[in-house]
Design a protein around this motif. Structure first.
Motif, mmCIF file in Angstrom:
data_model
loop_
_atom_site.group_PDB
_atom_site.id
_atom_site.type_symbol
_atom_site.label_atom_id
_atom_site.label_comp_id
_atom_site.label_asym_id
_atom_site.label_seq_id
_atom_site.Cartn_x
_atom_site.Cartn_y
_atom_site.Cartn_z
ATOM 1 N N PRO A 166 42.977 20.203 32.455
ATOM 2 C CA PRO A 166 42.403 21.390 31.825
ATOM 3 C C PRO A 166 42.464 21.284 30.309
ATOM 4 N N GLY A 167 41.327 21.577 29.655
ATOM 5 C CA GLY A 167 41.243 21.414 28.211
ATOM 6 C C GLY A 167 41.017 22.719 27.474
ATOM 7 N N VAL A 168 39.894 22.828 26.796
ATOM 8 C CA VAL A 168 39.609 23.988 25.947
ATOM 9 C C VAL A 168 39.253 25.202 26.806
ATOM 10 N N PRO A 169 39.819 26.391 26.507
ATOM 11 C CA PRO A 169 39.414 27.604 27.231
ATOM 12 C C PRO A 169 37.933 27.895 27.013
ATOM 13 N N LEU A 170 37.243 28.281 28.082
ATOM 14 C CA LEU A 170 35.816 28.564 27.996
ATOM 15 C C LEU A 170 35.528 30.045 27.803
ATOM 16 N N LEU A 171 36.541 30.888 27.983
ATOM 17 C CA LEU A 171 36.394 32.331 27.778
ATOM 18 C C LEU A 171 37.235 32.746 26.568
ATOM 19 N N PRO A 172 36.795 33.744 25.808
ATOM 20 C CA PRO A 172 37.551 34.154 24.612
ATOM 21 C C PRO A 172 38.941 34.677 24.927
ATOM 22 N N SER A 173 39.145 35.188 26.143
ATOM 23 C CA SER A 173 40.454 35.681 26.572
ATOM 24 C C SER A 173 40.481 35.662 28.094
ATOM 25 N N PRO A 174 41.671 35.612 28.690
ATOM 26 C CA PRO A 174 41.723 35.604 30.159
ATOM 27 C C PRO A 174 41.173 36.900 30.736
ATOM 28 N N LEU A 175 40.602 36.802 31.919
ATOM 29 C CA LEU A 175 40.105 37.974 32.630
ATOM 30 C C LEU A 175 41.260 38.585 33.401
ATOM 31 N N GLU A 176 41.536 39.847 33.171
ATOM 32 C CA GLU A 176 42.660 40.511 33.824
ATOM 33 C C GLU A 176 42.136 41.586 34.767
ATOM 34 N N PHE A 177 42.647 41.587 35.985
ATOM 35 C CA PHE A 177 42.214 42.609 36.937
ATOM 36 C C PHE A 177 43.340 42.912 37.907
ATOM 37 N N ARG A 178 43.230 44.060 38.560
ATOM 38 C CA ARG A 178 44.185 44.478 39.578
ATOM 39 C C ARG A 178 43.427 44.571 40.899
ATOM 40 N N PRO A 179 43.676 43.652 41.825
ATOM 41 C CA PRO A 179 42.895 43.645 43.069
ATOM 42 C C PRO A 179 43.136 44.901 43.900
ATOM 43 N N LYS A 180 42.103 45.353 44.560
ATOM 44 C CA LYS A 180 42.223 46.508 45.441
ATOM 45 C C LYS A 180 42.841 46.083 46.768
ATOM 46 N N ASN A 181 43.423 47.054 47.445
ATOM 47 C CA ASN A 181 44.005 46.761 48.746
ATOM 48 C C ASN A 181 42.917 46.382 49.741
ATOM 49 N N ASN A 182 43.279 45.499 50.652
ATOM 50 C CA ASN A 182 42.386 45.089 51.736
ATOM 51 C C ASN A 182 41.113 44.403 51.247
ATOM 52 N N THR A 183 41.180 43.762 50.099
ATOM 53 C CA THR A 183 40.064 42.929 49.663
ATOM 54 C C THR A 183 40.493 41.474 49.763
ATOM 55 N N TYR A 184 39.548 40.600 49.954
ATOM 56 C CA TYR A 184 39.849 39.184 50.045
ATOM 57 C C TYR A 184 39.201 38.450 48.875
ATOM 58 N N TRP A 185 37.899 38.251 48.907
ATOM 59 C CA TRP A 185 37.241 37.635 47.749
ATOM 60 C C TRP A 185 36.995 38.708 46.704
ATOM 61 N N HIS A 186 37.589 38.541 45.541
ATOM 62 C CA HIS A 186 37.398 39.462 44.421
ATOM 63 C C HIS A 186 36.547 38.744 43.371
ATOM 64 N N TRP A 187 35.363 39.303 43.063
ATOM 65 C CA TRP A 187 34.421 38.650 42.161
ATOM 66 C C TRP A 187 34.443 39.296 40.784
ATOM 67 N N LEU A 188 34.490 38.468 39.749
ATOM 68 C CA LEU A 188 34.493 38.917 38.354
ATOM 69 C C LEU A 188 33.193 38.474 37.703
ATOM 70 N N ASP A 189 32.445 39.417 37.183
ATOM 71 C CA ASP A 189 31.144 39.131 36.570
ATOM 72 C C ASP A 189 31.344 38.674 35.125
ATOM 73 N N ILE A 190 30.931 37.451 34.811
ATOM 74 C CA ILE A 190 31.043 36.932 33.447
ATOM 75 C C ILE A 190 29.670 36.523 32.909
ATOM 76 N N SER A 191 28.608 37.049 33.510
ATOM 77 C CA SER A 191 27.255 36.653 33.115
ATOM 78 C C SER A 191 26.956 36.995 31.663
ATOM 79 N N ALA A 192 27.633 38.013 31.114
ATOM 80 C CA ALA A 192 27.377 38.413 29.727
ATOM 81 C C ALA A 192 27.777 37.321 28.730
ATOM 82 N N TYR A 193 28.644 36.383 29.136
ATOM 83 C CA TYR A 193 29.059 35.307 28.241
ATOM 84 C C TYR A 193 28.028 34.171 28.166
ATOM 85 N N ASN A 194 27.036 34.177 29.072
ATOM 86 C CA ASN A 194 26.005 33.119 29.094
ATOM 87 C C ASN A 194 26.652 31.734 29.054
#
Length: 215
Positions: free
Chosen positions: A110-138
């Motif tokens: 692993p080399g240079v970070p590709l995002l300006p900061s880590p994505l932080e989230f709190r998963p909801k109960n009873n979820t499995y795949w949690h998707w984070l939208d980063i399309s705004a970063y192009n």
């Protein structure tokens, strides 16, 4: 139309033209209609879960997602959440999880970070795949692929979750951990190993996916 009315119309048009010249439009990236494709973990269910440690709050584990010749934009990151089944945990609010993307350096780590900061989230109960939208970063998918990593900033001795799904999907793939055991933290590349008393090798394949708009 009277002369006075004509002058009023001219002044209105001039003022509108002046206003239009001062308006600056936000730059946007125009994408053609691209097909969506998912890269990364193929496994549907986790073999086990992996959590953080209070002793190493900045510890990370990463997994390489190759591009496999694809070109396009990274739209989403998917992380598989492995929920614990103990009764008290069903009523406890999940801790936060941080997600990172890194380029691949010259050593294959692993080399240079590709995002300006880590994505932080709190998963909801009873979820499995949690998707984070980063399309705004192009974010363009690198030719060598990316490393996706997770960390547990709120780990405690009572709860090291949320647990992230792990699989034995790839028996030849190394996994990577970022350890802060010395003054100079480094990425460590670990390979599949035998667990004492077990007949099968132990593989730690982080369950992460990328949704990519492919050219």
């Amino acid at each position: 139309m009277t002369q006075r009315a004509t002058w009023l119309v001219l002044l209105l048009l001039i003022s509108m033209g002046s206003y239009a010249q001062d308006v600056k439009l936000k730059e946007v990236v125009v994408r053609p209609n691209l097909r969506k494709e998912v890269l990364g973990t193929k496994q549907k269910r986790a073999d086990y879960g992996h959590g953080g440690s209070k002793d190493y709050p900045l510890y990370q584990t990463a997994y390489h997602i190759p591009a496999n010749g694809r070109e396009g934009f990274i739209d989403k990151i998917g992380v598989y959440i492995y929920h614990k089944r103990a009764a008290p945990d069903l009523f406890r609010r999940p801790n936060k999880l941080q997600v990172y993307l890194y380029s691949v350096d010259s050593a294959g780590l692993p080399g240079v970070p590709l995002l300006p900061s880590p994505l932080e989230f709190r998963p909801k109960n009873n979820t499995y795949w949690h998707w984070l939208d980063i399309s705004a970063y192009n974010l363009v998918l690198p030719e060598q692929g990316v490393f996706a990593a997770v960390s547990w900033p709120q780990s405690t001795r009572q709860d090291s979750g949320p647990f992230v799904g792990m699989t034995n999907e790839c028996d030849t793939c190394p996994f990577y951990v970022y350890r802060f055991m010395t003054e100079d933290p480094v990425w460590i590349q670990l390979y599949p190993r035998k667990v004492k008393g077990e007949s099968e090798a132990f593989y730690q394949n982080l369950m992460v996916r990328l949704e990519v708009s492919v050219k």
